[in-house]
Design a protein around this motif. Structure first.
Motif, short mmCIF file in Angstrom:
data_model
loop_
_atom_site.label_atom_id
_atom_site.label_comp_id
_atom_site.label_asym_id
_atom_site.label_seq_id
_atom_site.Cartn_x
_atom_site.Cartn_y
_atom_site.Cartn_z
N THR A 35 0.81 -1.22 0.00
CA THR A 35 0.00 0.00 0.00
C THR A 35 0.85 1.27 0.00
O THR A 35 0.39 2.31 -0.46
CB THR A 35 -0.92 0.03 1.23
N SER A 36 2.06 1.17 0.52
CA SER A 36 2.95 2.34 0.58
C SER A 36 4.29 1.96 -0.04
O SER A 36 4.96 1.04 0.44
CB SER A 36 3.16 2.78 2.04
N ASN A 50 -5.65 3.18 -0.27
CA ASN A 50 -4.50 3.59 0.53
C ASN A 50 -3.20 3.60 -0.25
O ASN A 50 -2.15 3.88 0.32
CB ASN A 50 -4.35 2.65 1.73
N LEU A 51 -3.23 3.28 -1.52
CA LEU A 51 -1.99 3.18 -2.29
C LEU A 51 -1.37 4.56 -2.50
O LEU A 51 -2.04 5.51 -2.89
CB LEU A 51 -2.27 2.52 -3.65
N ARG A 52 -0.08 4.63 -2.19
CA ARG A 52 0.69 5.85 -2.48
C ARG A 52 2.09 5.43 -2.88
O ARG A 52 2.69 4.54 -2.26
CB ARG A 52 0.70 6.80 -1.30
N ILE A 53 2.62 6.06 -3.92
CA ILE A 53 3.96 5.77 -4.44
C ILE A 53 4.74 7.08 -4.43
O ILE A 53 4.39 8.04 -5.11
CB ILE A 53 3.90 5.19 -5.86
N VAL A 54 5.79 7.13 -3.63
CA VAL A 54 6.64 8.31 -3.51
C VAL A 54 7.98 7.98 -4.16
O VAL A 54 8.61 6.97 -3.85
CB VAL A 54 6.84 8.70 -2.04
N ARG A 70 -4.81 10.95 -6.74
CA ARG A 70 -3.39 10.88 -7.02
C ARG A 70 -2.80 9.65 -6.34
O ARG A 70 -3.11 9.33 -5.21
CB ARG A 70 -2.68 12.14 -6.50
N VAL A 71 -1.91 8.98 -7.06
CA VAL A 71 -1.22 7.80 -6.54
C VAL A 71 0.28 8.05 -6.49
O VAL A 71 0.96 7.63 -5.55
CB VAL A 71 -1.54 6.55 -7.39
N LEU A 72 0.79 8.75 -7.49
CA LEU A 72 2.23 8.97 -7.61
C LEU A 72 2.59 10.37 -7.09
O LEU A 72 1.99 11.37 -7.49
CB LEU A 72 2.65 8.82 -9.07
N TYR A 73 3.61 10.41 -6.22
CA TYR A 73 4.05 11.67 -5.62
C TYR A 73 5.55 11.83 -5.87
O TYR A 73 6.37 11.34 -5.09
CB TYR A 73 3.76 11.69 -4.12
N PRO A 74 5.95 12.48 -6.96
CA PRO A 74 7.39 12.72 -7.20
C PRO A 74 7.92 13.81 -6.29
O PRO A 74 7.24 14.81 -6.03
CB PRO A 74 7.42 13.14 -8.67
N ARG A 75 9.14 13.62 -5.79
CA ARG A 75 9.74 14.58 -4.88
C ARG A 75 11.15 14.92 -5.33
O ARG A 75 11.95 14.02 -5.59
CB ARG A 75 9.79 14.03 -3.44
N ALA A 105 15.61 12.04 4.74
CA ALA A 105 14.99 10.83 5.30
C ALA A 105 13.67 11.17 5.99
O ALA A 105 12.65 10.50 5.78
CB ALA A 105 15.95 10.16 6.27
N ARG A 106 13.68 12.21 6.81
CA ARG A 106 12.46 12.56 7.54
C ARG A 106 11.39 13.07 6.59
O ARG A 106 10.20 12.81 6.79
CB ARG A 106 12.78 13.60 8.60
N SER A 107 11.79 13.79 5.55
CA SER A 107 10.82 14.28 4.56
C SER A 107 10.20 13.12 3.80
O SER A 107 8.98 13.09 3.58
CB SER A 107 11.49 15.25 3.60
N LEU A 108 11.02 12.15 3.39
CA LEU A 108 10.50 11.00 2.67
C LEU A 108 9.58 10.16 3.55
O LEU A 108 8.54 9.66 3.08
CB LEU A 108 11.65 10.14 2.14
N ALA A 109 9.95 9.98 4.82
CA ALA A 109 9.09 9.24 5.73
C ALA A 109 7.76 9.96 5.91
O ALA A 109 6.69 9.33 5.96
CB ALA A 109 9.78 9.06 7.08
N MET A 110 7.79 11.29 6.01
CA MET A 110 6.57 12.07 6.10
C MET A 110 5.76 11.97 4.81
O MET A 110 4.52 11.87 4.83
CB MET A 110 6.91 13.53 6.41
N ASN A 111 6.46 11.98 3.66
CA ASN A 111 5.78 11.89 2.37
C ASN A 111 5.01 10.58 2.22
O ASN A 111 3.86 10.57 1.77
CB ASN A 111 6.81 12.00 1.23
N VAL A 112 5.66 9.47 2.55
CA VAL A 112 5.04 8.17 2.35
C VAL A 112 3.97 7.89 3.41
O VAL A 112 3.04 7.12 3.16
CB VAL A 112 6.11 7.05 2.34
N SER A 113 4.08 8.55 4.57
CA SER A 113 3.08 8.35 5.62
C SER A 113 1.85 9.22 5.40
O SER A 113 0.72 8.76 5.53
CB SER A 113 3.69 8.66 6.99
N TYR A 114 2.07 10.50 5.07
CA TYR A 114 0.97 11.44 4.90
C TYR A 114 1.12 12.18 3.57
O TYR A 114 1.38 13.39 3.54
CB TYR A 114 0.94 12.45 6.05
N PRO A 115 0.96 11.50 2.45
CA PRO A 115 1.16 12.19 1.15
C PRO A 115 0.12 13.25 0.87
O PRO A 115 0.36 14.16 0.08
CB PRO A 115 1.07 11.03 0.14
N GLN A 116 -1.03 13.17 1.53
CA GLN A 116 -2.11 14.11 1.23
C GLN A 116 -1.82 15.52 1.68
O GLN A 116 -2.48 16.47 1.25
CB GLN A 116 -3.43 13.61 1.85
#
Length: 778
Positions: free
Chosen positions: A171-172, A223-227, A249-254, A625-636
């Motif tokens: 899912t993540s 719940n699918l999200r791809i960062v 949205r499913v894909l979140y490029p950073r 690292a913290r930004s990516l963890a936040m992105n994949v946890s709460y992408p919305q």
């Protein structure tokens, strides 16, 4: 039997019978030995596959990390902290016995195991993660390596390996292939940008869509999200058609380096900002978290979904949380896929959501409440404590102690209008990417220019010659730079108006159109060479106030070629050189340094240490690292968080204010809840206090009934959004906004900025005026 027991059987009297019997025994021994060998070999082979990470993963709804880079271990630690918070909430006895009382996860990441697929050695990675867990205080009780953190060896760009880790059931998904992107570009310069990441995305798309016949089931896609972490901007990412059947949205490029650049330059105007950002993104303590409005309890009666249907300004002081601070709401409609423009976050329009968004916006049931807390389920405090009454008493006492009408929020002692002095900034180092895409640094220079008075300079020190820098800036397609000559102001010369006989440095430079009061200068030197850097400090025409330090230079040392230890060693050496060269200066240099290793800040000696000025260390890998963890946890809510780090005008920002500015006189005892009311009034429902500093100590997200005796050592940490008319700012109204886009359109932006006047309404004064009309440095 005769041989095994040593007995004698008289029935075998003939030699041919004895021969047959012996043959049977030997054949049986051979068959049994072969079978035992086959079983042993099969078991050994299976155990080797497990050790090497070649077996399939039997999981569903898990968090999947594809690839490996410097920040991946730190990402895993952050996800483990998020899991621990969720598990601790449900470990109380009544939630163990009665399952319906258990707290639901705010993110699927909180309750899922973590699977990592890459081509590195599995055993070594497990040992590294176990060591990192031990160093961070994760003892393995709730997140165990091998059980909750599973490693598999394989190629993330290969569809068969993705099937082996059940990528279609995850899912993540977090894609960390940026180091492979850099390695391919280094070996083959003609390769496409983000090549490995794009191959991984396409392979993942094939696995997901083929597993479900070209369409994902609604239960899975909810719940699918791809960062995915990119090194370079990918303008065609929407062509991959990662979109759910509902249009979500499913894909979140950073593009993480863009945020790092913004933070590096923003810290030059906000000392201590990096520490606050690190706390906001750290799941180990009080961090930014979110829940749907209809899934969170709030209000005087602790009702579920109490926020829905109310205006933002009506709930900011009435949500009755004891251990959480509400900072905004995000609109779920912004999470819809847009093939034309992936930058959905626009929070300055009337009725918009976001952090400190429009106070008159009506909150919807499917909005996401954004708050700062140690858990995703804030505790309720239903006792009426009278914070508004306490704030009114503080206002009344302050108004009585000063002369003049207008009340507290309009009093002259709370509005600052002093003459600003020119400031001189050093930029030590250069990124290779800036030479290829000058807009990355131009946007940051504009941000700094808004906060500088006329006559200020920004000196770029790197291995590029003055001629090469001149060609780079003047040949830029945006045509933003023009040649100029910096002339020192009277405050930069000796009292008699004459320069001292110290060595002069070339003052021929460039100015940005629209910011003529700020001059860019270039100085060719290696910042780690004492003799090369010394001439900058032997001049009498400027004294440097800030230094931004990078671990790379324009030539000979790039982010790809230099390991982390080499870059950090350069930063440590540069700090020591600045400490020596500025030892005779009246004011210490405020240093903002980029680091890549966790221990570097504890080893560094900066010019301000021991003189009351702490440096800002931007731990690149930790922030990523913290930004990516936040992105994949709460992408919305990522568009809202990105806006918080951005430095454009009228976006929410983190700032430090003197308690004096909201009417808190020295030695006044006041609760943090009363401070919230004062901040709410001062910023017209566009500001919130998230903590305070006392000297070098930071108190983050205290409880509302926490009492503080406010003194001159205190600073209140706030998040605020300044209105376009500047009516809720601490000083003069803003001049027209200056941005990279506005300058690029016609080559100019408003009227030139007069020397000594700022253009950014958000800049904070360095002095306060007491009730007797005297100025005192803070």
């Amino acid at each position: 039997m005769v041989i095994l027991t040593g007995d004698y059987n008289s029935d075998l009297t003939h030699h041919d019978q004895r021969v047959v019997y012996m043959a049977m025994i030997l054949a049986g021994i051979t068959v049994v030995s072969v079978n035992v060998g086959l079983v042993t070999d099969s078991v050994n082979h299976y155990m080797k596959e497990i050790t090497a990470g070649s077996t399939s993963v039997v999981e569903s709804g898990h968090t999947l990390i594809l690839g490996w880079n410097e920040s991946t271990i730190r990402v895993i630690c952050q996800l483990a902290f998020l899991r621990r918070v969720f598990q601790v909430q449900n470990e109380v006895w009544h939630r163990r016995l009665f399952f319906w009382r258990r707290v639901l996860p705010s993110s699927p990441v909180s309750a899922a195991c973590i699977v990592i697929l890459n081509e590195n050695n599995k055993k070594r990675l497990e040992e590294d993660v176990a060591t990192a867990f031990y160093e961070r205080g994760l003892r393995g009780k709730r997140t165990k390596v091998g059980k909750d953190v599973v490693f598999r060896k394989g190629d993330p760009t290969r569809a068969l390996d993705l099937v082996r880790v059940a990528a279609h059931k995850a899912t993540s998904i977090l894609i960390c292939m940026n180091e492979q992107d850099s390695e391919e570009f280094r070996r083959f310069p003609s390769t496409a940008d983000n090549s490995a990441s794009i191959r991984c995305l396409l392979a993942l798309r094939q696995v997901i869509f083929s597993a479900y016949g070209g369409q994902m089931p609604k239960a899975h896609e909810a719940n699918l999200r791809i960062v995915v972490q990119f090194n370079h901007q990918c303008d065609f990412v929407n062509a991959m058609s990662y979109v759910s059947t509902t249009g979500r949205r499913v894909l979140y490029p950073r593009l993480m380096q863009k945020n790092i650049n913004a933070l590096l330059f923003h810290c030059s105007a906000r000392p201590g900002l990096s520490r606050i950002i690190m706390c906001l993104l750290d799941f180990q303590g009080e961090a930014i978290r979110t829940r749907r409005v209809d899934a969170v309890r709030a209000g005087p009666k602790g009702e579920l979904g109490w926020f829905a249907g109310k205006k933002v300004k009506d709930v900011l002081l009435e949500y009755h949380w004891s251990d959480a601070i509400l900072i905004g709401f995000d609109d779920s409609k912004l999470n819809v896929f847009d093939s034309e423009d992936d930058d959905d976050g626009n929070y300055n329009e009337p009725g918009s959501a976001g952090i400190m968004g429009d106070p008159d916006r009506i909150i919807q049931p499917d909005d996401a409440a954004i708050f700062i807390s140690k858990t995703s389920t804030p505790s309720l405090d239903l006792v009426e404590r009278g914070y508004a009454k306490e704030a009114a008493e503080i206002e009344a006492k302050f108004t009585q102690s000063v002369s003049g009408p207008g009340g507290l929020m309009m009093h002259k002692d709370l509005t600052i209008n002093i003459a600003d002095e020119p400031s001189h900034i050093l930029l030590l180092g250069w990124r290779e990417g800036w030479s290829n895409d000058l807009d990355l640094v131009t946007a940051r220079l504009i941000d700094i220019g808004r906060n500088l008075a006329g006559g200020s300079t920004l000196t770029m020190v790197n291995m590029m010659t003055h001629e090469a820098m001149d060609e780079l800036l003047l040949n830029d397609e945006s045509n933003l730079f023009e040649r100029t000559n910096w002339v020192p102001t009277s405050s930069d010369t000796s009292p008699q108006g004459q320069k001292s006989p110290k060595r002069a440095v070339n003052n021929n430079g460039w100015s940005l159109k629209g910011l003529p009061g700020v001059t860019l200068l270039s100085f060719t030197a290696d910042p780690t060479k004492f003799r090369e850097l010394r001439p900058l400090f032997e001049t009498a025409d400027r004294e440097y106030a800030t230094a931004i330090i990078l671990g790379t230079v324009a030539a000979g040392l790039t982010e790809v070629d230099a390991p982390a230890v080499t870059q950090d060693s350069r930063v440590l050496s540069t700090l020591l050189i600045l400490r020596e060269l500025s030892s005779q200066s009246e004011q210490p240099i405020h240093c903002i340094a980029e680091t890549r290793q966790h221990q570097t800040p504890s080893l560094a000696l900066s010019p301000g240490m021991g003189r009351g000025l702490q440096p800002d260390f931007i731990d690149t890998q930790e922030i990523i690292a913290r930004s990516l963890a936040m992105n994949v946890s709460y992408p919305q809510i990522q568009d809202a968080l990105t806006e918080l780090i951005d430095t454009n005008s009228f976006t929410p920002e983190i700032d430090f204010i003197n308690p004096r500015h909201i009417g808190l006189r020295r030695n006044t005892r006041a609760t943090f809840g009363a401070v919230q009311v004062l901040i709410y009034k001062r910023f017209k429902a566009r500001g919130v206090a998230i903590g305070y500093q006392q000297g070098n100590k930071l108190f983050f997200a205290p409880t509302q009934h926490h009492v503080v005796r406010w003194s001159k050592q205190h600073r209140i940490v706030i998040i605020c959004r300044i209105l376009e008319d500047g009516s809720n700012a601490f000083h003069r109204p803003p001049s027209p906004d200056i941005s990279l886009k506005s300058i690029s359109e016609d080559g100019r932006s408003g009227e030139p900025t007069p020397p000594g006047q700022r253009t950014d309404v958000r800049a904070q004064s360095l002095e306060e005026t007491d009730v007797n009309g005297q100025s005192s440095s803070i």
